[in-house]
Design an enzyme around this catalytic site. Structure first.
Site, PDB file in Angstrom:
ATOM      1  N   CYS A  43     -21.209   9.071  -9.552  1.00 41.17           N
ATOM      2  CA  CYS A  43     -22.160   7.746  -9.774  1.00 41.17           C
ATOM      3  C   CYS A  43     -23.379   8.333 -10.306  1.00 41.17           C
ATOM      4  O   CYS A  43     -23.651   7.409 -11.516  1.00 41.17           O
ATOM      5  CB  CYS A  43     -22.339   7.153  -8.460  1.00 41.17           C
ATOM      6  SG  CYS A  43     -23.774   6.165  -8.602  1.00 41.17           S
ATOM      7  N   TYR A 179     -12.847  -2.572 -15.200  1.00 42.44           N
ATOM      8  CA  TYR A 179     -14.228  -2.639 -15.421  1.00 42.44           C
ATOM      9  C   TYR A 179     -14.789  -1.503 -16.182  1.00 42.44           C
ATOM     10  O   TYR A 179     -15.434  -1.705 -17.235  1.00 42.44           O
ATOM     11  CB  TYR A 179     -14.795  -2.595 -13.969  1.00 42.44           C
ATOM     12  CG  TYR A 179     -15.231  -1.512 -13.270  1.00 42.44           C
ATOM     13  CD1 TYR A 179     -16.549  -0.844 -13.407  1.00 42.44           C
ATOM     14  CD2 TYR A 179     -14.475  -0.952 -12.363  1.00 42.44           C
ATOM     15  CE1 TYR A 179     -16.842   0.125 -12.585  1.00 42.44           C
ATOM     16  CE2 TYR A 179     -14.681   0.082 -11.674  1.00 42.44           C
ATOM     17  CZ  TYR A 179     -15.759   0.662 -11.805  1.00 42.44           C
ATOM     18  OH  TYR A 179     -15.987   1.900 -11.086  1.00 42.44           O
ATOM     19  N   GLY A 263      -7.452   4.127 -15.362  1.00 48.12           N
ATOM     20  CA  GLY A 263      -7.414   4.280 -13.928  1.00 48.12           C
ATOM     21  C   GLY A 263      -7.996   5.651 -13.442  1.00 48.12           C
ATOM     22  O   GLY A 263      -8.170   6.625 -14.378  1.00 48.12           O
ATOM     23  N   ALA A 343     -19.524  -5.934  -9.223  1.00 50.22           N
ATOM     24  CA  ALA A 343     -19.926  -6.397 -10.578  1.00 50.22           C
ATOM     25  C   ALA A 343     -19.183  -5.585 -11.687  1.00 50.22           C
ATOM     26  O   ALA A 343     -18.561  -4.422 -11.535  1.00 50.22           O
ATOM     27  CB  ALA A 343     -21.238  -6.133 -10.775  1.00 50.22           C
TER      28      ALA A 343
HETATM   29  C1  LIG Z   1     -17.823   5.451 -15.299  1.00 51.58           C
HETATM   30  C2  LIG Z   1     -18.077   4.739 -14.193  1.00 51.58           C
HETATM   31  C3  LIG Z   1     -18.849   3.939 -13.686  1.00 51.58           C
HETATM   32  C4  LIG Z   1     -19.033   3.593 -12.397  1.00 51.58           C
HETATM   33  N1  LIG Z   1     -19.799   2.387 -12.014  1.00 51.58           N
HETATM   34  C5  LIG Z   1     -19.842   2.074 -10.913  1.00 51.58           C
HETATM   35  C6  LIG Z   1     -20.859   0.852 -10.626  1.00 51.58           C
HETATM   36  O1  LIG Z   1     -21.493   0.219 -11.484  1.00 51.58           O
HETATM   37  N2  LIG Z   1     -20.999   0.642  -9.348  1.00 51.58           N
HETATM   38  C7  LIG Z   1     -20.192   1.245  -8.126  1.00 51.58           C
HETATM   39  O2  LIG Z   1     -20.620   1.012  -7.141  1.00 51.58           O
HETATM   40  N3  LIG Z   1     -19.205   2.403  -8.295  1.00 51.58           N
HETATM   41  C8  LIG Z   1     -19.158   2.633  -9.915  1.00 51.58           C
HETATM   42  N4  LIG Z   1     -18.407   3.657 -10.028  1.00 51.58           N
HETATM   43  C9  LIG Z   1     -17.756   4.296  -9.036  1.00 51.58           C
HETATM   44  C10 LIG Z   1     -18.379   5.386  -8.144  1.00 51.58           C
HETATM   45  O3  LIG Z   1     -18.989   6.099  -9.104  1.00 51.58           O
HETATM   46  C11 LIG Z   1     -17.704   6.071  -7.150  1.00 51.58           C
HETATM   47  O4  LIG Z   1     -17.223   5.119  -6.298  1.00 51.58           O
HETATM   48  C12 LIG Z   1     -18.706   6.994  -6.119  1.00 51.58           C
HETATM   49  O5  LIG Z   1     -19.248   8.161  -6.987  1.00 51.58           O
HETATM   50  C13 LIG Z   1     -17.607   7.838  -5.182  1.00 51.58           C
HETATM   51  O6  LIG Z   1     -18.283   8.549  -4.439  1.00 51.58           O
HETATM   52  P1  LIG Z   1     -17.727   9.677  -3.607  1.00 51.58           P
HETATM   53  O7  LIG Z   1     -18.715  10.368  -2.695  1.00 51.58           O
HETATM   54  O8  LIG Z   1     -16.329   9.442  -2.911  1.00 51.58           O
HETATM   55  O9  LIG Z   1     -17.232  10.679  -4.860  1.00 51.58           O
HETATM   56  P2  LIG Z   1     -18.143  11.399  -6.153  1.00 51.58           P
HETATM   57  O10 LIG Z   1     -19.157  10.821  -6.465  1.00 51.58           O
HETATM   58  O11 LIG Z   1     -17.059  11.391  -7.249  1.00 51.58           O
HETATM   59  O12 LIG Z   1     -18.396  12.791  -5.648  1.00 51.58           O
HETATM   60  C14 LIG Z   1     -17.341  13.892  -5.460  1.00 51.58           C
HETATM   61  C15 LIG Z   1     -17.990  15.296  -5.648  1.00 51.58           C
HETATM   62  O13 LIG Z   1     -17.065  16.036  -5.180  1.00 51.58           O
HETATM   63  C16 LIG Z   1     -17.003  17.392  -6.339  1.00 51.58           C
HETATM   64  N5  LIG Z   1     -15.906  18.111  -5.830  1.00 51.58           N
HETATM   65  C17 LIG Z   1     -14.810  17.627  -6.000  1.00 51.58           C
HETATM   66  N6  LIG Z   1     -13.703  18.650  -5.534  1.00 51.58           N
HETATM   67  C18 LIG Z   1     -14.558  19.825  -4.922  1.00 51.58           C
HETATM   68  C19 LIG Z   1     -14.478  20.873  -4.289  1.00 51.58           C
HETATM   69  N7  LIG Z   1     -13.087  21.246  -4.001  1.00 51.58           N
HETATM   70  N8  LIG Z   1     -15.486  21.736  -3.964  1.00 51.58           N
HETATM   71  C20 LIG Z   1     -16.525  21.213  -4.359  1.00 51.58           C
HETATM   72  N9  LIG Z   1     -16.888  19.995  -4.954  1.00 51.58           N
HETATM   73  C21 LIG Z   1     -15.929  19.396  -5.148  1.00 51.58           C
HETATM   74  C22 LIG Z   1     -17.303  16.810  -7.509  1.00 51.58           C
HETATM   75  O14 LIG Z   1     -17.869  17.601  -8.680  1.00 51.58           O
HETATM   76  C23 LIG Z   1     -17.971  15.580  -7.152  1.00 51.58           C
HETATM   77  O15 LIG Z   1     -19.582  15.848  -7.468  1.00 51.58           O
HETATM   78  C24 LIG Z   1     -18.131   4.129 -11.427  1.00 51.58           C
HETATM   79  C25 LIG Z   1     -17.429   5.365 -11.627  1.00 51.58           C
HETATM   80  C26 LIG Z   1     -17.174   5.709 -13.036  1.00 51.58           C
HETATM   81  C27 LIG Z   1     -16.388   6.882 -13.358  1.00 51.58           C
END
Ligand SMILES: Cc1cc2nc3c(=O)[nH]c(=O)nc-3n(C[C@H](O)[C@H](O)[C@H](O)COP(=O)(O)OP(=O)(O)OC[C@H]3O[C@@H](n4cnc5c(N)ncnc54)[C@H](O)[C@@H]3O)c2cc1C
Length: 462
Positions: A43, A179, A263, A343
């Site tokens: 994010c 999106y 995706g 959104a």
């Molecule tokens: C282009 C784009 C636009 C987006 N826009 C929106 C939006 O407008 N609004 C919204 O709500 N969501 C949006 N999203 C989705 C949102 O970014 C994700 O839903 C959110 O970041 C998920 O959080 P998370 O904690 O599950 O994973 P992440 O934020 O992906 O964090 C996972 C972390 O784990 C780390 N990692 C992975 N494996 C390992 C390992 N083995 N050891 C150590 N570290 C590791 C990765 O480096 C990463 O930093 C967007 C996504 C993208 C790609």
């Protein structure tokens, strides 16, 4: 001596992992969090935040165009992509530092390295160190998925690279209809790139309300974006700095960049899940969890995109917080995934909460639809050819507003607030009793008196 090195080991310093680590530490747990790339996760580093900054930047082009109708003469404006990217990177670095500082302030320890399972209670860090933990939280997020390995796939960029292009492409082909594809199509078009969007389905934004899908597509086309549906990119050739995308319908498109946004897959590979006894959900490829985010291994939980439930930042944050409260805060919290406002930051924006018309008609016997489709006040003077769509879906049996859908400027901000009304089970009568705020676009939401359609299921009509 303590039985384990830490009470909680969090794998992944993204939205969900960071929240869980901080709250668990606040509950008194000894916490370690591993991040292999940059604190803040998708994010902050290459998702919502940089995306929205680019949306703001590209939207300025519309403002400049609209200014003339209001009497402004703006001497030819110019735009510099490297300046935008450098300023965006500065802001992202500031946020990354803030995330790091907040985690450290909470008392959790950060390991800036990859971590994988050795067994259910042991993590092996890329540094070689082994750490034992009473509980483990998997919060590894997701990654772009390019689909089948078509010829020339090595030339394709994802959203990750789109944030760091050295220069703005004059022409770009974007494959995808979700999106992220739409947002980047509008971003590049706003900066003046010639954009061709290629999508295999019959219309963009699968899963959204049909009226929203049709409206967004028509507005994007008015903004000069070419949208080709019912076809795919099957092969990409590179000649010098130019690419040719060969499509399944026999045509081809030349461009300076090809981006796929078709995706994302959950980051489950290479984590050693089998050694820890963590099962995958066969229906979506994410980690299988129960309502409390507990996996098939009793001491291991998973939250956020890696579970592939609702892949949004606020959802990952809420799941991380609920996990920490449940396991360390003596308060069982189950996350409710219904009626999540969401959104699409296309231009114009989409904001939506609750059921689509099709979902409501499948669920309720009597459904009323209220629809407004109008030229926004600003466009009367700017001359911009644009229309706003607002749609309320009402369960006529109870008068409850079960879905709100908006396409137009400010849609995301409006729908965030409508989300409260929908969750509070507001009735159409409550909307009607609310005084309009004039002059706004949102006042249409409380002044739609007559249904544009009434649907009665056949069995119910008898
Ligand atoms: C282009 C784009 C636009 C987006 N826009 C929106 C939006 O407008 N609004 C919204 O709500 N969501 C949006 N999203 C989705 C949102 O970014 C994700 O839903 C959110 O970041 C998920 O959080 P998370 O904690 O599950 O994973 P992440 O934020 O992906 O964090 C996972 C972390 O784990 C780390 N990692 C992975 N494996 C390992 C390992 N083995 N050891 C150590 N570290 C590791 C990765 O480096 C990463 O930093 C967007 C996504 C993208 C790609």
């Amino acid at each position: 001596m303590a039985e384990f090195d830490v009470d909680l080991f969090v794998i992944g310093g993204g939205s969900g992992g960071v929240r869980a680590a901080r709250i668990a530490a606040g509950h008194g747990a000894r916490v370690m969090i591993a991040e292999e790339y940059r604190m803040g996760g998708t994010c902050v580093i290459r998702g919502c935040v940089p995306k929205k900054l680019l949306v703001y930047a590209s939207h300025i082009q519309h403002e400049i165009e609209d200014a003339a109708g209001f009497g402004w003469t703006i001497p030819s404006a110019s735009f510099d992509w490297p300046t935008l990217i450098a300023n965006k990177d500065k802001e992202i670095a500031r946020l990354e530092a803030a995330y790091t500082a907040n985690v450290e302030k909470s008392g959790a320890r950060i390991a800036k390295t990859r971590a994988v399972f050795e067994d259910a209670h042991t993590l092996r860090l890329a540094t070689g160190e082994a750490v034992t933990a009473k509980y483990v939280l998997i919060a590894t997020g997701g990654a772009p998925n390019h689909g089948p390995a078509i010829p020339g796939i090595e030339h394709v960029i994802s959203s990750n690279e789109a944030f760091h292009l050295p220069q703005l492409p004059d022409r770009i082909v974007i494959q995808g209809g979700g999106y992220i594809a739409l947002e980047f199509a509008c971003i590049f078009a706003g900066f003046g790139s010639e954009v061709t969007l290629v999508y295999r389905g019959d219309n963009v934004l699968r899963g959204f309300d049909e009226d929203v899908r049709a409206h967004v597509r028509s507005e994007m086309e008015k903004n000069g974006i070419t949208i080709l549906t019912g076809c795919t990119v099957d092969k990409i050739d590179k000649h010098g700095r130019e690419f040719t995308s060969h499509l399944s319908n026999g045509s081809s498109v030349a461009s300076d960049q090809v981006m796929f946004a078709i995706g994302r897959h959950p980051n489950v590979g290479g984590l050693g899940l089998e050694k820890a006894g963590v099962a995958i959900n066969p229906n979506n490829g994410g980690i299988a969890v129960d309502g409390f985010s507990k996996t098939s291994a009793p001491s291991i939980y998973a939250i956020g995109d890696v579970t592939h439930r609702v892949n949004l930042t606020p959802v990952a944050i809420r799941e991380g917080h609920a996990f920490a409260d449940t396991v360390f805060g003596k308060r069982s919290v189950e996350v409710d995934h219904h009626d999540i406002a969401t959104a699409v930051f296309s231009q114009p924006e989409v904001g939506t909460v609750g059921l689509t018309e099709a979902q409501a008609r499948a669920q309720f016997s009597h459904v009323d639809i209220y629809k407004a489709n109008f030229k926004p006040m600003k466009a009367t003077m700017s001359g911009r050819d644009t229309r706003v769509l607002m749609k309320l879906v009402v369960d006529a049996g109870t008068d409850r507003v079960v879905g709100c859908h908006i396409v137009g400027e400010g849609a995301a901000e409006m729908v965030q607030l409508l989300g409260i009304a929908v969750r509070m089970k507001a009735k159409k009568a409550d909307f009607d009793a609310t005084m309009a705020l004039h002059p706004t676009a949102a006042e249409e939401l409380v002044t739609m008196r007559t249904p544009s359609a009434r649907h009665v299921r056949e069995a119910a009509a008898e």
